[in-house]
Design an enzyme around this catalytic site. Structure first.
Site, PDB file in Angstrom:
ATOM      1  N   PRO A  74      -2.567  11.317   3.995  1.00 48.23           N
ATOM      2  CA  PRO A  74      -3.827  12.068   4.049  1.00 48.23           C
ATOM      3  C   PRO A  74      -4.980  11.276   3.450  1.00 48.23           C
ATOM      4  O   PRO A  74      -4.832  10.623   2.420  1.00 48.23           O
ATOM      5  CB  PRO A  74      -3.524  13.319   3.214  1.00 48.23           C
ATOM      6  N   CYS A  75      -6.111  11.329   4.150  1.00 45.89           N
ATOM      7  CA  CYS A  75      -7.176  10.374   3.847  1.00 45.89           C
ATOM      8  C   CYS A  75      -8.484  11.018   3.413  1.00 45.89           C
ATOM      9  O   CYS A  75      -9.481  10.328   3.290  1.00 45.89           O
ATOM     10  CB  CYS A  75      -7.444   9.529   5.094  1.00 45.89           C
ATOM     11  N   GLN A  76      -8.507  12.312   3.158  1.00 45.18           N
ATOM     12  CA  GLN A  76      -9.795  12.950   2.890  1.00 45.18           C
ATOM     13  C   GLN A  76     -10.538  12.332   1.713  1.00 45.18           C
ATOM     14  O   GLN A  76     -11.753  12.303   1.686  1.00 45.18           O
ATOM     15  CB  GLN A  76      -9.615  14.463   2.651  1.00 45.18           C
ATOM     16  N   PHE A  78     -10.843   9.334   1.018  1.00 48.56           N
ATOM     17  CA  PHE A  78     -11.520   8.103   1.437  1.00 48.56           C
ATOM     18  C   PHE A  78     -12.618   8.384   2.455  1.00 48.56           C
ATOM     19  O   PHE A  78     -13.388   7.509   2.800  1.00 48.56           O
ATOM     20  CB  PHE A  78     -10.525   7.143   2.099  1.00 48.56           C
ATOM     21  N   ASN A 112      -5.137   4.875   8.563  1.00 45.35           N
ATOM     22  CA  ASN A 112      -6.042   5.577   7.655  1.00 45.35           C
ATOM     23  C   ASN A 112      -7.486   5.446   8.143  1.00 45.35           C
ATOM     24  O   ASN A 112      -7.744   4.793   9.163  1.00 45.35           O
ATOM     25  CB  ASN A 112      -5.905   5.025   6.229  1.00 45.35           C
TER      26      ASN A 112
END
Length: 297
Positions: A74-76, A78, A112
């Protein structure tokens, strides 16, 4: 047959793309109930609800002996769309690296957001991969040059236990399309509209697009045209010219999910799941590049 496990699988964009390329998806893991329900609807192999931070994760996965592990932690944290605070989600990038290092599949793919390259977490993860013996290739790919009718940049880190760094650079680059794919290229006239509305992140950005260009990035929000919308100077048409918002299903097409792919849940949930997904054809592009490398021997 290349046995594959998908971690942080979401609704299955990566799984679908790799499966299309001929990889054998053994199983998948995620913790988001809404995404798991959709995944279960569309694949024959199992998907498990699992917190990959759990102590038993590595022991469970070791017994599966995958040839390749794919996944997008999960990339939120970034994302340019939201809070950049480095939190628990960012730590999942390190957890992904630790899992790879412990299991040592021959290959891995980590996906990502593109601006992870500016974050201190990435060198930490790369250090873990390198110490485990992987040669790595990293590249930001523009989905619109990989068979997706959408301007969406995503970061891919690909590892091979027997390779030198940069082993896949040339193939990833040379297979890119010179022309960005437009909605018309991919969907023809099937939307039955030349112009459509896509809610912008801010009203400093345009919101009306043409099918003769790539879509903007599909996000997890799909709002109707606000009453009294004021035309942006870069809009491709005026709202009065038959402009409409896209349906949830149409937005899934722009993410290159096939027509038969079923989405379930509330409209809000489906939009979030679709917006968070890896575009199917982008994953397929990466998978085919890996196959080409393998064929070259």
């Amino acid at each position: 047959m290349i046995n594959t496990i998908d971690l942080f699988c979401g609704c299955g964009g990566m799984s679908c793309g790799f499966q299309n390329a001929g990889f054998n998806i053994m199983e998948a893991y995620d913790i988001w109930d809404a995404a798991i329900k959709i995944y279960e609807k569309n694949f024959k192999h199992p998907v498990y609800k699992k917190d990959l931070n759990d102590d038993d994760t590595i022991e469970i996965l070791k017994g599966k002996k995958p040839d390749i592990i794919i996944g997008g932690p999960p990339c939120q944290d970034f994302s340019i769309a939201g809070n950049r605070k480095m939190g628990e989600r960012a730590n999942l990038t390190i957890r992904y690296a630790q899992i790879i290092a412990a299991i040592k599949p021959k290959w891995f793919v980590m996906e990502n957001v593109y601006n992870i390259e500016r974050m201190p977490i990435l060198p930490e993860a790369i250090k873990i991969f390198k110490e485990a013996g992987y040669g790595i290739t990293s590249k930001v790919l523009d989905a619109s040059r990989c068979g997706v009718p959408q301007k969406r940049k995503r970061f891919f880190l690909i590892g091979n236990i027997e390779a030198q760094d940069g082993f896949l650079d040339e193939i990833l680059e040379t297979n890119l399309s010179e022309k960005q794919m437009t909605l018309y290229d991919y969907l023809g006239d099937s939307l039955q509209t030349e112009f459509y509305y896509m809610h912008p992140r801010s009203y400093n950005r345009r919101a009306v697009f043409s099918i003769y260009e790539p879509s903007a990035t599909i996000r997890g929000v799909n709002r109707p045209i606000p009453s009294g919308y004021q035309r942006h100077n870069a809009d491709k048409a005026d709202i009065s010219e038959g402009v409409r918002s896209l349906t949830t299903k149409e937005r899934s097409y722009i993410q290159t999910f096939p027509e038969e792919f079923e989405f379930v849940g509330s409209k809000t949930v489906m939009e979030q799941v679709i917006g968070n997904a890896v575009p199917v054809k982008l994953a397929e592009y990466v998978a085919n590049c890996i196959l080409e490398y393998k064929e070259r021997g």
